[in-house]
Design an enzyme around this catalytic site. Structure first.
Site, short mmCIF file in Angstrom:
data_model
loop_
_atom_site.label_atom_id
_atom_site.label_comp_id
_atom_site.label_asym_id
_atom_site.label_seq_id
_atom_site.Cartn_x
_atom_site.Cartn_y
_atom_site.Cartn_z
N ARG A 1 30.44 51.90 37.96
CA ARG A 1 29.23 51.93 37.14
C ARG A 1 27.98 52.27 37.94
O ARG A 1 26.99 52.74 37.40
CB ARG A 1 29.08 50.61 36.37
N GLU B 1 38.29 38.01 47.45
CA GLU B 1 38.65 36.60 47.38
C GLU B 1 40.07 36.39 47.91
O GLU B 1 40.33 35.46 48.66
CB GLU B 1 38.54 36.11 45.93
#
Length: 179
Positions: free
Chosen positions: A62, A99
Protein backbone atom coordinates in the site's frame (compact mmCIF):
# COMPACT_ATOMS: atom_id res chain seq x y z
CA UNK A 1 -25.04 17.65 11.90
CA UNK A 2 -22.50 17.61 9.06
CA UNK A 3 -19.17 16.92 10.77
CA UNK A 4 -15.91 17.48 8.90
CA UNK A 5 -14.25 14.11 8.39
CA UNK A 6 -10.68 13.28 9.33
CA UNK A 7 -8.49 10.71 7.60
CA UNK A 8 -9.20 8.32 10.48
CA UNK A 9 -12.94 8.48 9.69
CA UNK A 10 -12.33 6.93 6.25
CA UNK A 11 -10.47 3.88 7.62
CA UNK A 12 -12.52 0.82 8.42
CA UNK A 13 -11.60 -1.85 10.94
CA UNK A 14 -12.05 -5.50 10.04
CA UNK A 15 -12.15 -7.74 13.09
CA UNK A 16 -10.19 -11.03 13.13
CA UNK A 17 -8.39 -10.47 9.82
CA UNK A 18 -6.10 -12.05 8.75
CA UNK A 19 -6.14 -14.01 12.05
CA UNK A 20 -8.32 -14.15 15.13
CA UNK A 21 -7.55 -11.32 17.53
CA UNK A 22 -6.27 -8.93 14.85
CA UNK A 23 -8.02 -5.63 14.25
CA UNK A 24 -7.09 -4.94 10.61
CA UNK A 25 -7.01 -1.23 9.74
CA UNK A 26 -8.19 -1.16 6.13
CA UNK A 27 -7.09 1.94 4.21
CA UNK A 28 -8.69 0.80 0.94
CA UNK A 29 -11.86 2.62 2.04
CA UNK A 30 -9.77 5.79 2.37
CA UNK A 31 -8.25 5.28 -1.09
CA UNK A 32 -11.71 4.70 -2.60
CA UNK A 33 -12.97 8.12 -1.55
CA UNK A 34 -11.55 10.95 -3.67
CA UNK A 35 -11.90 13.58 -0.93
CA UNK A 36 -10.43 11.32 1.75
CA UNK A 37 -7.53 10.21 -0.45
CA UNK A 38 -6.70 13.79 -1.40
CA UNK A 39 -6.85 14.86 2.25
CA UNK A 40 -4.52 11.98 3.14
CA UNK A 41 -1.89 12.88 0.53
CA UNK A 42 -2.02 16.57 1.41
CA UNK A 43 -1.63 15.84 5.12
CA UNK A 44 1.23 13.38 4.55
CA UNK A 45 3.07 16.06 2.56
CA UNK A 46 2.39 19.01 4.85
CA UNK A 47 5.21 18.48 7.40
CA UNK A 48 7.74 18.18 4.60
CA UNK A 49 6.76 21.40 2.79
CA UNK A 50 9.91 23.30 1.93
CA UNK A 51 12.15 20.28 2.50
CA UNK A 52 14.50 19.25 -0.27
CA UNK A 53 13.26 15.87 -1.50
CA UNK A 54 14.72 14.08 -4.52
CA UNK A 55 12.70 10.87 -4.49
CA UNK A 56 9.81 9.11 -2.77
CA UNK A 57 10.18 5.48 -1.68
CA UNK A 58 7.19 3.31 -0.82
CA UNK A 59 7.05 0.03 1.07
CA UNK A 60 5.15 -2.88 -0.43
CA UNK A 61 2.30 -2.82 -1.09
CA UNK A 62 0.00 0.00 0.00
CA UNK A 63 3.02 2.28 0.30
CA UNK A 64 3.16 2.12 -3.51
CA UNK A 65 -0.26 3.75 -3.76
CA UNK A 66 0.60 6.53 -1.33
CA UNK A 67 4.14 6.94 -2.61
CA UNK A 68 3.03 7.14 -6.23
CA UNK A 69 0.50 9.86 -5.41
CA UNK A 70 3.04 11.84 -3.37
CA UNK A 71 5.73 11.50 -6.05
CA UNK A 72 3.24 12.72 -8.65
CA UNK A 73 2.21 15.66 -6.48
CA UNK A 74 5.87 16.67 -6.02
CA UNK A 75 6.90 15.86 -9.63
CA UNK A 76 9.49 13.38 -8.35
CA UNK A 77 10.50 9.83 -9.14
CA UNK A 78 9.18 6.88 -7.14
CA UNK A 79 11.18 3.92 -5.82
CA UNK A 80 9.46 0.69 -4.74
CA UNK A 81 10.90 -1.31 -1.85
CA UNK A 82 9.55 -4.83 -2.25
CA UNK A 83 9.46 -8.24 -0.68
CA UNK A 84 12.28 -10.56 -1.73
CA UNK A 85 12.08 -11.93 -5.26
CA UNK A 86 9.62 -9.37 -6.67
CA UNK A 87 12.02 -6.94 -8.42
CA UNK A 88 13.36 -7.97 -11.84
CA UNK A 89 16.77 -6.25 -11.81
CA UNK A 90 19.87 -6.48 -9.63
CA UNK A 91 18.93 -5.75 -6.01
CA UNK A 92 20.20 -5.13 -2.51
CA UNK A 93 18.53 -7.13 0.26
CA UNK A 94 17.89 -6.38 3.91
CA UNK A 95 16.61 -8.97 6.37
CA UNK A 96 14.49 -7.96 9.36
CA UNK A 97 12.77 -9.72 12.23
CA UNK A 98 9.10 -10.59 12.33
CA UNK A 99 7.23 -11.77 15.42
CA UNK A 100 7.99 -15.36 14.39
CA UNK A 101 10.86 -15.55 11.93
CA UNK A 102 12.51 -13.28 9.43
CA UNK A 103 11.59 -11.50 6.20
CA UNK A 104 13.61 -9.75 3.51
CA UNK A 105 13.00 -6.49 1.66
CA UNK A 106 14.77 -5.52 -1.58
CA UNK A 107 15.50 -2.43 -3.63
CA UNK A 108 17.02 -2.13 -7.10
CA UNK A 109 20.72 -1.43 -6.65
CA UNK A 110 20.47 1.66 -8.88
CA UNK A 111 17.19 3.05 -7.47
CA UNK A 112 18.76 5.71 -5.25
CA UNK A 113 21.82 7.76 -6.12
CA UNK A 114 24.35 8.78 -3.44
CA UNK A 115 23.26 12.00 -1.76
CA UNK A 116 19.61 11.81 -2.82
CA UNK A 117 17.14 12.90 -0.17
CA UNK A 118 14.31 10.38 0.16
CA UNK A 119 10.89 10.47 1.80
CA UNK A 120 9.84 6.96 2.91
CA UNK A 121 6.10 6.21 3.04
CA UNK A 122 3.72 3.41 3.93
CA UNK A 123 0.15 2.99 5.11
CA UNK A 124 0.78 1.53 8.56
CA UNK A 125 3.50 1.66 11.21
CA UNK A 126 3.38 -1.31 13.57
CA UNK A 127 6.67 -2.74 14.90
CA UNK A 128 8.74 -0.69 12.47
CA UNK A 129 10.65 -3.68 11.09
CA UNK A 130 9.71 -3.18 7.45
CA UNK A 131 10.34 0.56 7.59
CA UNK A 132 13.70 0.06 9.34
CA UNK A 133 14.72 -2.38 6.59
CA UNK A 134 13.68 0.18 3.95
CA UNK A 135 15.70 2.90 5.68
CA UNK A 136 18.78 0.67 5.80
CA UNK A 137 18.45 -0.15 2.09
CA UNK A 138 18.18 3.53 1.14
CA UNK A 139 21.18 4.38 3.31
CA UNK A 140 23.23 1.50 1.89
CA UNK A 141 22.73 3.06 -1.55
CA UNK A 142 23.99 6.39 -0.21
CA UNK A 143 20.59 8.04 0.12
CA UNK A 144 19.47 10.15 3.06
CA UNK A 145 16.03 9.49 4.50
CA UNK A 146 14.67 12.95 5.35
CA UNK A 147 11.54 11.54 6.99
CA UNK A 148 9.00 8.75 7.22
CA UNK A 149 5.27 9.28 6.70
CA UNK A 150 2.50 6.84 7.59
CA UNK A 151 -1.28 7.03 7.56
CA UNK A 152 -1.77 4.84 10.66
CA UNK A 153 0.38 4.22 13.73
CA UNK A 154 -0.21 1.38 16.20
CA UNK A 155 1.76 2.92 19.09
CA UNK A 156 1.51 -0.11 21.38
CA UNK A 157 3.73 -2.04 18.94
CA UNK A 158 6.62 0.43 19.26
CA UNK A 159 7.44 1.16 15.63
CA UNK A 160 7.61 4.91 16.01
CA UNK A 161 10.04 4.66 18.93
CA UNK A 162 12.19 2.27 16.91
CA UNK A 163 12.40 4.62 13.92
CA UNK A 164 12.99 7.68 16.10
CA UNK A 165 15.83 5.80 17.82
CA UNK A 166 17.34 5.48 14.31
CA UNK A 167 17.22 9.28 14.06
CA UNK A 168 14.16 9.42 11.82
CA UNK A 169 11.55 12.17 11.68
CA UNK A 170 8.26 10.23 11.82
CA UNK A 171 4.91 11.72 10.77
CA UNK A 172 1.60 9.87 11.19
CA UNK A 173 -1.95 10.98 10.45
CA UNK A 174 -3.79 8.91 13.06
CA UNK A 175 -3.37 6.25 15.71
CA UNK A 176 -5.34 3.16 16.63
CA UNK A 177 -5.04 1.06 19.77
CA UNK A 178 -4.18 -2.62 19.64
CA UNK A 179 -2.62 -4.80 17.02
Amino acid sequence: MNRKKTVRDYIRTIVDFPHEGIMFRDVTTLFADARGFRMCIDQLLHPFAGEEIDKVAGLEARGFIIGGAIAHQLSLGFTPIRKKGKLPGATLSQAYQLEYGEAVMEIHNDAIQPGEKVLLVDDLLATGGTAAAGIKLIERLGGEVIGCAFIVDLPELGGRKKLEAMGMDVHVLCEFEGA
